[in-house]
Design a protein around this motif. Structure first.
Motif, PDB file in Angstrom:
ATOM      1  N   ASP A   1      41.250  52.038  57.662  1.00  0.00           N
ATOM      2  CA  ASP A   1      41.475  53.020  58.732  1.00  0.00           C
ATOM      3  C   ASP A   1      40.971  54.425  58.351  1.00  0.00           C
TER       4      ASP A   1
ATOM      5  N   MET B   1      52.422  49.543  54.007  1.00  0.00           N
ATOM      6  CA  MET B   1      51.868  50.571  53.119  1.00  0.00           C
ATOM      7  C   MET B   1      52.884  51.685  52.838  1.00  0.00           C
TER       8      MET B   1
ATOM      9  N   TRP C   1      51.007  53.699  58.453  1.00  0.00           N
ATOM     10  CA  TRP C   1      49.734  53.183  58.970  1.00  0.00           C
ATOM     11  C   TRP C   1      48.716  54.314  59.101  1.00  0.00           C
ATOM     12  N   ASP C   2      47.693  54.052  59.883  1.00  0.00           N
ATOM     13  CA  ASP C   2      46.537  54.961  59.988  1.00  0.00           C
ATOM     14  C   ASP C   2      46.907  56.429  60.222  1.00  0.00           C
TER      15      ASP C   2
ATOM     16  N   ASP D   1      48.616  55.223  65.195  1.00  0.00           N
ATOM     17  CA  ASP D   1      47.192  55.586  65.131  1.00  0.00           C
ATOM     18  C   ASP D   1      46.870  56.959  65.707  1.00  0.00           C
TER      19      ASP D   1
ATOM     20  N   GLU E   1      43.922  49.679  69.976  1.00  0.00           N
ATOM     21  CA  GLU E   1      44.429  50.648  68.982  1.00  0.00           C
ATOM     22  C   GLU E   1      43.244  51.430  68.412  1.00  0.00           C
TER      23      GLU E   1
ATOM     24  N   THR F   1      41.728  43.325  61.671  1.00  0.00           N
ATOM     25  CA  THR F   1      41.662  44.667  62.258  1.00  0.00           C
ATOM     26  C   THR F   1      40.266  45.249  62.123  1.00  0.00           C
TER      27      THR F   1
ATOM     28  N   HIS G   1      38.621  49.374  62.598  1.00  0.00           N
ATOM     29  CA  HIS G   1      39.103  50.753  62.732  1.00  0.00           C
ATOM     30  C   HIS G   1      38.018  51.672  62.182  1.00  0.00           C
TER      31      HIS G   1
ATOM     32  N   ARG H   1      42.093  45.714  52.780  1.00  0.00           N
ATOM     33  CA  ARG H   1      40.806  46.099  53.351  1.00  0.00           C
ATOM     34  C   ARG H   1      40.113  47.150  52.478  1.00  0.00           C
TER      35      ARG H   1
HETATM   36  O1  FUB Z   1      46.482  49.780  58.954  1.00  0.00           O
HETATM   37  C1  FUB Z   1      47.501  49.341  59.826  1.00  0.00           C
HETATM   38  C2  FUB Z   1      46.979  49.189  61.217  1.00  0.00           C
HETATM   39  O2  FUB Z   1      45.908  48.250  61.217  1.00  0.00           O
HETATM   40  C3  FUB Z   1      46.367  50.425  61.821  1.00  0.00           C
HETATM   41  O3  FUB Z   1      47.270  51.401  62.195  1.00  0.00           O
HETATM   42  C4  FUB Z   1      45.603  49.787  62.910  1.00  0.00           C
HETATM   43  O4  FUB Z   1      44.681  50.610  63.566  1.00  0.00           O
HETATM   44  C5  FUB Z   1      44.948  48.634  62.195  1.00  0.00           C
HETATM   45  O5  FUB Z   1      43.782  49.003  61.516  1.00  0.00           O
END
Ligand code: FUB
Length: 322
Positions: free
Chosen positions: A15, A48, A83-84, A135, A222, A271, A273, A300
């Protein structure tokens, strides 16, 4: 087209939100870890716990890891799952926007502040009032107004809201109904909150009709990103379960945006992104895939490749398997 380049090999990262600060590229990715949580549609396996910030002086040059910029254990309202994120600079201070589940397992968007682009970032005591879902992407228009785009379906919980209010039972609209829109709100002058109620962003098809919820190849899922090219506003996003990065173009930050096509075809992994940034006269797509982890969707690695526009302003599609 030049081959993409993987940027980080000592951590799993995803991301990537990228900005140019002080003449350098700063990358704000998610930091993927092996959580041991089985994969599910809620994304529980994306567990994460911190962010690292990276910088580069050139796209081909060395990538510096500035270490932990924000840790979930330092966020007073934290539940789980960082997340992102994205970052903005205003008046010499840096604001990191991040989605995190609170202690009731509801995603909210938080903000943390630093004097330096690489952090460390000090989180505010509570999430942004009125924020929800995931996001965040922050965009500064040429007039100095900052906008926060956000939203994500399924594990990102956007289907649980209508008109900025939580509904009893989260659900997506019927296939023939307009798709759920991503959201945008102007940020307040102190950058710590919304200056207005979030608006839904309408994405239109070739007939000027809103993309339908059943149009999984094109509807928003997303991973919002906004950039401006030759005076036009390019809103780009992931289609989630059809794994495309698409874009739509409009005349102002709120849209409506007219669907244009695919930026990146599906990558290895579930995913997809990205971010799009201009640096030293060229445009770049930063994104991720799961090739280095052998296809593990939750581990990733971020990459970069040059992005090319045609003379009419459309973007040349990039092969995600490259
Ligand atoms: O990394 C966690 C989630 O996975 C992100 O918030 C989404 O956009 C997807 O990439």
């Amino acid at each position: 087209m030049k081959k993409p380049r993987y940027l980080v090999d000592h951590l799993y990262t995803a991301d990537p939100a990228v900005h140019v600060f002080n003449g350098k590229l700063y990358i704000y990715p998610s930091h993927d870890i092996e959580s041991g949580i089985p994969e599910n549609d809620n994304g529980d396996h994306f567990d994460m716990r911190d962010y690292h910030v990276f910088s580069m002086e050139s796209v081909d040059g060395e990538v510096t890891d500035h270490g932990v910029a924000l840790d979930v254990k330092d966020i007073p309202w934290a539940g789980r799952q960082l997340w992102d994120c994205d970052c903005a600079c205003r008046d010499g201070r840096y604001f990191l926007y991040f989605p995190l589940k609170d202690q009731t397992d509801i995603f909210r968007i938080g903000v943390a502040v630093s004097e330096k682009p690489e952090g460390p970032f000090i989180p505010e005591a509570a999430p942004i009032p009125g924020s929800y879902s995931i996001d965040p992407c922050v965009f500064c228009d040429d007039d100095g107004t900052y906008y926060l785009y956000f939203g994500g379906l399924w594990g990102g919980q956007l289907q649980r809201y209508r008109n900025n209010k939580a509904i009893e039972c989260g659900h997506e609209p019927g296939d023939e109904e307009p798709a759920l829109p991503p959201r945008v709100a102007k940020l307040s002058a102190d950058m710590l909150g919304f200056a207005e109620e979030p608006h839904g962003i309408i994405l239109l098809d070739e007939n000027g009709q809103p993309l339908r919820a059943g149009d999984h190849e094109r509807r928003f899922f997303e991973a919002s990103w906004m950039h401006k090219y030759r005076g036009k506003y390019y809103f780009s996003y992931s289609t989630g379960n059809t794994h495309q990065l698409c874009y739509a173009v409009g005349d102002n930050p709120y849209g409506p945006f007219h669907y244009q096509g695919v930026i990146l075809t599906p990558v290895v992994g579930w995913t997809t992104h990205h971010s799009i940034v201009e640096f030293k006269g060229k445009w770049y797509l930063f994104y991720h895939d799961s090739v280095p982890s052998g296809g593990k969707t939750w581990l990733r690695s971020i990459k970069v490749v040059e992005l090319e526009y045609r003379a009419d302003g459309t973007i040349q599609t990039i092969d995600g398997q490259m």
